[in-house]
Write a protein that holds these residues in place. Sequence first.
Motif, PDB file in Angstrom:
ATOM      1  N   LYS A   1      38.284   1.487  10.270  1.00  0.00           N
ATOM      2  CA  LYS A   1      38.498   2.131  11.568  1.00  0.00           C
ATOM      3  C   LYS A   1      37.149   2.586  12.101  1.00  0.00           C
TER       4      LYS A   1
ATOM      5  N   GLU B   1      43.238  -3.403  11.356  1.00  0.00           N
ATOM      6  CA  GLU B   1      42.498  -2.358  10.632  1.00  0.00           C
ATOM      7  C   GLU B   1      42.611  -2.521   9.126  1.00  0.00           C
ATOM      8  N   ASN B   2      43.458  -3.432   8.658  1.00  0.00           N
ATOM      9  CA  ASN B   2      43.726  -3.575   7.222  1.00  0.00           C
ATOM     10  C   ASN B   2      42.704  -4.478   6.540  1.00  0.00           C
TER      11      ASN B   2
ATOM     12  N   THR C   1      41.574  -5.982   2.520  1.00  0.00           N
ATOM     13  CA  THR C   1      41.723  -6.101   1.071  1.00  0.00           C
ATOM     14  C   THR C   1      40.428  -6.705   0.541  1.00  0.00           C
TER      15      THR C   1
ATOM     16  N   HIS D   1      40.727  -9.508   6.213  1.00  0.00           N
ATOM     17  CA  HIS D   1      40.668  -8.456   7.222  1.00  0.00           C
ATOM     18  C   HIS D   1      41.609  -8.849   8.351  1.00  0.00           C
TER      19      HIS D   1
ATOM     20  N   THR E   1      42.338  -1.967  -1.543  1.00  0.00           N
ATOM     21  CA  THR E   1      42.927  -2.153  -0.217  1.00  0.00           C
ATOM     22  C   THR E   1      42.552  -0.950   0.629  1.00  0.00           C
TER      23      THR E   1
ATOM     24  N   THR F   1      41.489   0.469   4.979  1.00  0.00           N
ATOM     25  CA  THR F   1      41.404   0.302   6.429  1.00  0.00           C
ATOM     26  C   THR F   1      39.956   0.354   6.883  1.00  0.00           C
TER      27      THR F   1
END
Length: 165
Positions: free
Chosen positions: A122, A102-103, A105, A99, A118, A120
């Motif tokens: 938010k 915001e990304n 995996t 992490h 994968t 985000t």
Amino acid sequence: MKKFLVIFICLFFVCLLSGCGGNSQASVTPVSTTTQQQQATPTPTPTPKPADGYIRTTDDSVRFLKWSEANGQINGLWSAATIQNGQPVYQNGALTGTHSGENVTLTMKYLMQEAAATGTLKGNILSLTSPGQDGKISTVEYKACSIADFNQALEAFKKKYGAGK
């Protein structure tokens, strides 16, 4: 002497009530300012409790992701209640990932298989993109929830479809 004392007391109260001969507005202003400040101060909003995990529900499934994070590294678990071949199936396994901002995996592990995604994170919404069983890429959303929320959704699933495997 009594007259002098009565006059003195009267003047004292007049001075006290009028701000000792100064502008009467000046003596009122601090009181009203204090009152306005007290009224203008918003009630503190309680800090929302962090989510226990993320849930995704459909008509025939309940999926839950829960993890802890240290230095951007994710370790946790996943749980799923789904319908396969007309029967309820309950599975769970390990979850790892990363992490950053915001990304996100994630790799979900079950027995000797792995599935990667994968996406985000938010606010309270976790969006994950991965290949489906048909090979098409799809994006699904999970919403922040408590463990109690997950347990409630799982119980509703069990009532609808049974205990299963």
